[in-house]
Design an enzyme around this catalytic site. Sequence first.
Site, PDB file in Angstrom:
ATOM      1  CG  HIS A  35       8.416 -29.348   1.043  1.00 21.25           C
ATOM      2  ND1 HIS A  35       9.039 -30.388   0.673  1.00 21.25           N
ATOM      3  CD2 HIS A  35       9.082 -29.072   2.064  1.00 21.25           C
ATOM      4  CE1 HIS A  35      10.391 -30.720   1.659  1.00 21.25           C
ATOM      5  NE2 HIS A  35      10.210 -29.542   2.134  1.00 21.25           N
ATOM      6  CD  GLU A  90      -3.431  -0.415   2.046  1.00 27.19           C
ATOM      7  OE1 GLU A  90      -2.769   0.330   2.783  1.00 27.19           O
ATOM      8  OE2 GLU A  90      -3.921  -1.307   2.372  1.00 27.19           O
ATOM      9  CE  LYS A 147     -10.358   1.917   3.995  1.00 27.05           C
ATOM     10  NZ  LYS A 147     -10.176   2.775   4.996  1.00 27.05           N
TER      11      LYS A 147
HETATM   12  O1  PA5 Z   1      -2.906   1.372   5.882  1.00 28.41           O
HETATM   13  C1  PA5 Z   1      -4.233   1.884   6.088  1.00 28.41           C
HETATM   14  O2  PA5 Z   1      -4.172   3.123   5.700  1.00 28.41           O
HETATM   15  C2  PA5 Z   1      -5.519   1.123   5.569  1.00 28.41           C
HETATM   16  O3  PA5 Z   1      -4.967  -0.417   4.785  1.00 28.41           O
HETATM   17  C3  PA5 Z   1      -6.590   0.647   6.462  1.00 28.41           C
HETATM   18  O4  PA5 Z   1      -5.547   0.149   7.312  1.00 28.41           O
HETATM   19  C4  PA5 Z   1      -7.370  -0.080   5.966  1.00 28.41           C
HETATM   20  O5  PA5 Z   1      -7.747   0.472   4.913  1.00 28.41           O
HETATM   21  C5  PA5 Z   1      -8.335   0.362   7.346  1.00 28.41           C
HETATM   22  O6  PA5 Z   1      -8.488   1.398   7.183  1.00 28.41           O
HETATM   23  P1  PA5 Z   1      -9.247   1.715   9.183  1.00 28.41           P
HETATM   24  O7  PA5 Z   1      -8.467   1.230   9.558  1.00 28.41           O
HETATM   25  O8  PA5 Z   1      -9.672   3.189   8.798  1.00 28.41           O
HETATM   26  O9  PA5 Z   1     -10.414   1.127   9.174  1.00 28.41           O
END
Ligand code: PA5
Length: 473
Positions: free
Chosen positions: A325, A296, A439
């Site tokens: 394996h 990400e 989202k």
């Molecule tokens: O790293 C990030 O910002 C995202 O992957 C969030 O962790 C994930 O989308 C969950 O978001 P939130 O903590 O706002 O529910």
Amino acid sequence: MRTCGIQIDYTKMMAACIGPEHGIRPAELRGIARRGRTAALSVAAAVRTGGLGFSKLPFAGAVADEVRRVADEIAGEVDTFVVLGIGGSALGAAALHAALAHPFHNLLPREKRNRRPRVFVLDNVDPEFVAGAIDLLDFKKTAVSVVTKSGGTAETLAQCLVFLKEMRRRLGTRLTRRRVVVTTDPERGALRAFALREGYRLFSVPPDVGGRFSVLSPVGLLPAAVSGLDIVSLLDGARAAHDACLAPGLAYNPALLLAALQHISCVERGKTIAVMMPYSNALAGVADWFRQLWAESLGKRLDRAGAVVHAGQTPVRALGATDQHSQIQLYMEGPADKVITFLGVRGYRRTVRIPAAPPGDDALDYLGGATMDDLIGAEQRATALALAEAGRPSMTITLDRISPRALGALLYLFQMQTVFAAELRGINAFDQPGVEQGKRLTCAMMGRPGYGALRRGIARSDRRCASRCALSL
Ligand code: PA5
């Protein structure tokens, strides 16, 4: 400088060991050193001025004290602690639990768990998974932690509604209030207002700390402390790594070095896949956590100047020796597009001696008297060597021991590595426009008010992509 008990060996990344086609030449490292230095200075400046949110977390002693106080209170009242969250709001907690708790913590009787609760991290809305968890839980002895940085993630809010209904039904409103903890942004998001209204306990994730950089905030610390893990040493390890990761040169800064090795491999040698392969079940969760962090943070369409770059390296998690394996054949002989990072352990916390075999059986004899530590260590070294002989790059990060302190250092190191990798590539590590779009689309498809235009857009693409090419069996 305080040591963290972690060594990085990158010999098998270098041309002198694996050959010039896939290996890095010292001149290439020297070539990137100047940019590395600039990156290190700008990161150090950001740290000094408080502009790098997650770097402040290891120093938030008062938060850790409060987390421990609440965790001990919860641990005294319940037998099970359930974390509801997804992505960065779940993976850090899962990684800490897997690494530092007993491998079968949740299956042990309470007295063998130091009387601490079982900890489950429910990070999906698969109805079978959620319903299965509800079947399992005795709500009279359960506390629930709802974690969402943004306070608006549909998966977590849906889980929250499901669990609150169950809890209120079985515990009543007053006891439910005692048994729910919410961790979210201190200002933004629907969940905070809701938690305040309902009177739930609240922890904050600092506004400048995103989900995947939040493991050392209450997001990761609370579940760890509930299961009795030593979060003080965890933060101490992160502080020790913090110092090391601010050094201005590749030769002294492990995070910068790791970032530079991956950068050259990816950009100059086409190694677009980064495999992390711990030889330790306990560290498998760290590899899962890292997968999100690397994917990400670095998977970006645009660089900082707005040019289209489609940057990123696909992170993959493998487990040694199990995946020897399953995956190693591909890594050895398939496309030469991978860098393997082995995570090794010098001293495992337990030793299992392999008993002697009945005399005269050569196929078993050689194992007798050795330990499983010897065996898994030999397998790791053999795999790294075989890869090197095939000209495939790998590096090894070895922990003297898996301890809270070493784990804090390791997680912090990987976060800083990610920041440096983004600096070298010229991209922003801290946004996630692709995730946000997902989202928004979810909200639109679920009929959230205000998302009408997006819903109509989805309907148009649905028509274009209506299922025409399909096969049933
Ligand atoms: O790293 C990030 O910002 C995202 O992957 C969030 O962790 C994930 O989308 C969950 O978001 P939130 O903590 O706002 O529910």
